[in-house]
Write a protein that holds these residues in place. Structure first.
Motif, PDB file in Angstrom:
ATOM      1  N   GLY A  87      65.625  47.718  27.280  1.00  0.00           N
ATOM      2  CA  GLY A  87      66.801  48.457  26.806  1.00  0.00           C
ATOM      3  C   GLY A  87      66.879  48.714  25.319  1.00  0.00           C
ATOM      4  O   GLY A  87      67.943  49.107  24.837  1.00  0.00           O
ATOM      5  N   LYS A  88      65.794  48.570  24.578  1.00  0.00           N
ATOM      6  CA  LYS A  88      65.872  48.783  23.128  1.00  0.00           C
ATOM      7  C   LYS A  88      66.262  50.214  22.802  1.00  0.00           C
ATOM      8  O   LYS A  88      67.168  50.455  21.992  1.00  0.00           O
ATOM      9  CB  LYS A  88      64.546  48.423  22.457  1.00  0.00           C
ATOM     10  CG  LYS A  88      64.374  46.938  22.189  1.00  0.00           C
ATOM     11  CD  LYS A  88      63.295  46.680  21.155  1.00  0.00           C
ATOM     12  CE  LYS A  88      63.313  45.237  20.687  1.00  0.00           C
ATOM     13  NZ  LYS A  88      62.317  44.976  19.620  1.00  0.00           N
ATOM     14  N   LEU A  89      65.569  51.181  23.396  1.00  0.00           N
ATOM     15  CA  LEU A  89      65.897  52.581  23.135  1.00  0.00           C
ATOM     16  C   LEU A  89      67.274  52.917  23.703  1.00  0.00           C
ATOM     17  O   LEU A  89      68.043  53.659  23.075  1.00  0.00           O
ATOM     18  CB  LEU A  89      64.842  53.502  23.736  1.00  0.00           C
ATOM     19  CG  LEU A  89      65.112  54.991  23.537  1.00  0.00           C
ATOM     20  CD1 LEU A  89      64.964  55.378  22.070  1.00  0.00           C
ATOM     21  CD2 LEU A  89      64.186  55.844  24.406  1.00  0.00           C
ATOM     22  N   THR A  90      67.601  52.364  24.852  1.00  0.00           N
ATOM     23  CA  THR A  90      68.896  52.613  25.481  1.00  0.00           C
ATOM     24  C   THR A  90      70.037  52.236  24.546  1.00  0.00           C
ATOM     25  O   THR A  90      71.001  52.988  24.376  1.00  0.00           O
ATOM     26  CB  THR A  90      69.017  51.802  26.792  1.00  0.00           C
ATOM     27  OG1 THR A  90      67.749  51.726  27.431  1.00  0.00           O
ATOM     28  CG2 THR A  90      70.027  52.446  27.732  1.00  0.00           C
ATOM     29  N   ARG A  91      69.911  51.067  23.921  1.00  0.00           N
ATOM     30  CA  ARG A  91      70.953  50.595  23.003  1.00  0.00           C
ATOM     31  C   ARG A  91      71.023  51.470  21.751  1.00  0.00           C
ATOM     32  O   ARG A  91      72.117  51.763  21.245  1.00  0.00           O
ATOM     33  CB  ARG A  91      70.707  49.133  22.637  1.00  0.00           C
ATOM     34  CG  ARG A  91      70.839  48.176  23.820  1.00  0.00           C
ATOM     35  CD  ARG A  91      70.827  46.719  23.388  1.00  0.00           C
ATOM     36  NE  ARG A  91      69.552  46.292  22.822  1.00  0.00           N
ATOM     37  CZ  ARG A  91      68.517  45.862  23.553  1.00  0.00           C
ATOM     38  NH1 ARG A  91      68.599  45.837  24.879  1.00  0.00           N
ATOM     39  NH2 ARG A  91      67.408  45.458  22.962  1.00  0.00           N
ATOM     40  N   LEU A  92      69.869  51.887  21.237  1.00  0.00           N
ATOM     41  CA  LEU A  92      69.866  52.734  20.048  1.00  0.00           C
ATOM     42  C   LEU A  92      70.512  54.084  20.330  1.00  0.00           C
ATOM     43  O   LEU A  92      71.240  54.631  19.486  1.00  0.00           O
ATOM     44  CB  LEU A  92      68.432  52.935  19.553  1.00  0.00           C
ATOM     45  CG  LEU A  92      67.767  51.712  18.908  1.00  0.00           C
ATOM     46  CD1 LEU A  92      66.276  51.963  18.715  1.00  0.00           C
ATOM     47  CD2 LEU A  92      68.433  51.377  17.573  1.00  0.00           C
ATOM     48  N   LEU A  93      70.268  54.636  21.506  1.00  0.00           N
ATOM     49  CA  LEU A  93      70.887  55.918  21.851  1.00  0.00           C
ATOM     50  C   LEU A  93      72.389  55.762  22.069  1.00  0.00           C
ATOM     51  O   LEU A  93      73.169  56.661  21.741  1.00  0.00           O
ATOM     52  CB  LEU A  93      70.212  56.510  23.098  1.00  0.00           C
ATOM     53  CG  LEU A  93      68.810  57.089  22.864  1.00  0.00           C
ATOM     54  CD1 LEU A  93      68.148  57.455  24.189  1.00  0.00           C
ATOM     55  CD2 LEU A  93      68.867  58.306  21.938  1.00  0.00           C
ATOM     56  N   GLU A 141      63.351  43.642  37.675  1.00  0.00           N
ATOM     57  CA  GLU A 141      64.576  42.850  37.556  1.00  0.00           C
ATOM     58  C   GLU A 141      64.527  41.968  36.307  1.00  0.00           C
ATOM     59  O   GLU A 141      65.534  41.787  35.620  1.00  0.00           O
ATOM     60  CB  GLU A 141      64.752  41.990  38.807  1.00  0.00           C
ATOM     61  CG  GLU A 141      66.049  41.219  38.846  1.00  0.00           C
ATOM     62  CD  GLU A 141      66.262  40.511  40.177  1.00  0.00           C
ATOM     63  OE1 GLU A 141      67.290  39.815  40.304  1.00  0.00           O
ATOM     64  OE2 GLU A 141      65.413  40.650  41.075  1.00  0.00           O
ATOM     65  N   GLU A 142      63.330  41.447  36.001  1.00  0.00           N
ATOM     66  CA  GLU A 142      63.178  40.571  34.835  1.00  0.00           C
ATOM     67  C   GLU A 142      63.448  41.331  33.534  1.00  0.00           C
ATOM     68  O   GLU A 142      64.073  40.797  32.611  1.00  0.00           O
ATOM     69  CB  GLU A 142      61.770  39.967  34.813  1.00  0.00           C
ATOM     70  CG  GLU A 142      61.508  38.946  35.912  1.00  0.00           C
ATOM     71  CD  GLU A 142      61.134  39.586  37.249  1.00  0.00           C
ATOM     72  OE1 GLU A 142      60.933  38.831  38.214  1.00  0.00           O
ATOM     73  OE2 GLU A 142      61.055  40.828  37.328  1.00  0.00           O
ATOM     74  N   MET A 143      62.964  42.566  33.442  1.00  0.00           N
ATOM     75  CA  MET A 143      63.202  43.365  32.237  1.00  0.00           C
ATOM     76  C   MET A 143      64.689  43.682  32.084  1.00  0.00           C
ATOM     77  O   MET A 143      65.247  43.617  30.981  1.00  0.00           O
ATOM     78  CB  MET A 143      62.386  44.653  32.298  1.00  0.00           C
ATOM     79  CG  MET A 143      60.880  44.437  32.325  1.00  0.00           C
ATOM     80  SD  MET A 143      60.181  43.893  30.757  1.00  0.00           S
ATOM     81  CE  MET A 143      59.697  45.471  30.060  1.00  0.00           C
ATOM     82  N   LEU A 144      65.341  44.007  33.189  1.00  0.00           N
ATOM     83  CA  LEU A 144      66.769  44.344  33.126  1.00  0.00           C
ATOM     84  C   LEU A 144      67.616  43.125  32.787  1.00  0.00           C
ATOM     85  O   LEU A 144      68.655  43.247  32.130  1.00  0.00           O
ATOM     86  CB  LEU A 144      67.232  44.958  34.447  1.00  0.00           C
ATOM     87  CG  LEU A 144      66.740  46.380  34.731  1.00  0.00           C
ATOM     88  CD1 LEU A 144      67.288  46.885  36.059  1.00  0.00           C
ATOM     89  CD2 LEU A 144      67.134  47.342  33.611  1.00  0.00           C
ATOM     90  N   GLU A 145      67.190  41.942  33.228  1.00  0.00           N
ATOM     91  CA  GLU A 145      67.917  40.727  32.855  1.00  0.00           C
ATOM     92  C   GLU A 145      67.925  40.567  31.333  1.00  0.00           C
ATOM     93  O   GLU A 145      68.951  40.218  30.729  1.00  0.00           O
ATOM     94  CB  GLU A 145      67.272  39.506  33.507  1.00  0.00           C
ATOM     95  CG  GLU A 145      67.573  39.367  34.995  1.00  0.00           C
ATOM     96  CD  GLU A 145      66.856  38.180  35.612  1.00  0.00           C
ATOM     97  OE1 GLU A 145      66.186  37.438  34.851  1.00  0.00           O
ATOM     98  OE2 GLU A 145      66.956  37.994  36.839  1.00  0.00           O
ATOM     99  N   ALA A 157      67.526  43.032  29.176  1.00  0.00           N
ATOM    100  CA  ALA A 157      68.350  44.125  28.646  1.00  0.00           C
ATOM    101  C   ALA A 157      69.829  43.755  28.659  1.00  0.00           C
ATOM    102  O   ALA A 157      70.554  43.977  27.678  1.00  0.00           O
ATOM    103  CB  ALA A 157      68.116  45.404  29.459  1.00  0.00           C
ATOM    104  N   ARG A 158      70.267  43.152  29.754  1.00  0.00           N
ATOM    105  CA  ARG A 158      71.686  42.771  29.858  1.00  0.00           C
ATOM    106  C   ARG A 158      72.026  41.632  28.899  1.00  0.00           C
ATOM    107  O   ARG A 158      73.130  41.576  28.360  1.00  0.00           O
ATOM    108  CB  ARG A 158      72.007  42.395  31.297  1.00  0.00           C
ATOM    109  CG  ARG A 158      71.919  43.576  32.279  1.00  0.00           C
ATOM    110  CD  ARG A 158      72.401  43.202  33.661  1.00  0.00           C
ATOM    111  NE  ARG A 158      72.335  44.327  34.581  1.00  0.00           N
ATOM    112  CZ  ARG A 158      71.413  44.460  35.532  1.00  0.00           C
ATOM    113  NH1 ARG A 158      70.486  43.523  35.697  1.00  0.00           N
ATOM    114  NH2 ARG A 158      71.415  45.510  36.325  1.00  0.00           N
ATOM    115  N   GLU A 159      71.078  40.731  28.687  1.00  0.00           N
ATOM    116  CA  GLU A 159      71.311  39.630  27.741  1.00  0.00           C
ATOM    117  C   GLU A 159      71.538  40.148  26.321  1.00  0.00           C
ATOM    118  O   GLU A 159      72.285  39.545  25.546  1.00  0.00           O
ATOM    119  CB  GLU A 159      70.113  38.665  27.757  1.00  0.00           C
ATOM    120  CG  GLU A 159      70.033  37.799  29.005  1.00  0.00           C
ATOM    121  CD  GLU A 159      68.732  37.006  29.052  1.00  0.00           C
ATOM    122  OE1 GLU A 159      67.969  37.072  28.060  1.00  0.00           O
ATOM    123  OE2 GLU A 159      68.477  36.340  30.075  1.00  0.00           O
TER     124      GLU A 159
END
Length: 249
Positions: A49-55, A69-73, A75-77
């Motif tokens: 989620g790095k780009l997601t947060r920047l956008l 699921e591990e990557m999204l965990e 991202a949510r953290e």
């Protein structure tokens, strides 16, 4: 498609050389060039989620989709209080949204992970379906040149206190598939390191094939650039950005 599992634990550690802020500025400039300065945007293959947060920080309402699921965990953290990013655990070949979005972006060679042409066509059809009329699709791809001349038959490794990796590449030219054999050593309690192994596959697509599949999916191919420039794609481009538009359902 292979989901990131153990690698998710150290993904951001070993990707800290990726200039996400610069990538975001480039994508923002492309969005604004096509008059998309706000509204709902989907980050397809969002990872941690790095780009997601920047956008989101740039004023866009963000949705992030990833198959791991591990990557999204992770991202949510990292999601800050007050953030409204909606993260969805979905396969991009079958993703579903509640409505349409103004734009879809996909970076870090997520499309190369689609190793069958029919599956990539299906992704393009779904993107077209969930875009607003004349909505924008921006995505990057590693090129045939990069896999064949730079990555194939090479080994990349890195050793750090928190963990180490060995990344062996094998490129099958006839099928245009690059196999990544990834060996990880991740630090755990008592300064012990646990070994993990993962295998990933990516496919190299020519720009001509991408154009063909976009048009077959009902989309309008707009242009393609040598990554992070407005220059035309070159024979030795390592990464390219493709821009397409929704063109009717």
């Amino acid at each position: 498609m292979e989901a990131y599992t153990s690698f998710a634990q150290v993904y951001d550690l070993f990707m800290d050389n990726v200039p996400y802020e610069e990538w975001c500025e480039y994508i923002k400039s492309l969005l604004k060039e096509y008059k998309i300065e706000d509204g709902l945007v989907l980050d397809l293959g969002c990872g941690t989620g790095k780009l997601t947060r920047l956008l989101e920080d740039a004023g866009y309402d963000m949705i992030g989709i990833d198959y791991s699921e591990e990557m999204l965990e992770i991202a949510r953290e990292h999601q800050e209080e007050g953030s409204n990013i909606l993260y969805l655990l979905q396969d991009m070949r079958e993703f579903e949204l509640y409505g349409t979005v103004r734009a879809v972006v996909s970076v870090c060679d997520s499309m190369n992970y689609i190793t069958e042409e029919e599956d990539l066509l299906q992704v393009f059809r779904l993107v077209n379906n969930y875009l607003d009329p004349k909505g924008l699709f921006i995505f990057d791809l590693n090129t045939v040149y990069k896999y064949k001349e730079l990555l194939g038959e090479t080994t990349i490794s890195e050793n750090r206190e928190e963990g180490s990796f060995i990344w062996d590449n094998y490129y099958e030219e006839e099928e245009q598939i690059n196999e990544y054999d990834l060996t990880l050593f991740i630090k755990e309690k008592d300064n012990l390191y646990r070994k993990y192994e993962e295998t990933h596959f990516q496919k190299a697509y020519t720009l001509e094939k991408v154009k063909e599949l976009l048009e077959k999916a009902g989309m309008e191919f707009v242009t393609a650039y040598d990554a992070f420039t407005r220059d035309a794609v070159k024979e030795d481009s390592e990464r390219i950005y493709v821009i397409a538009k929704e063109n009717g359902k």
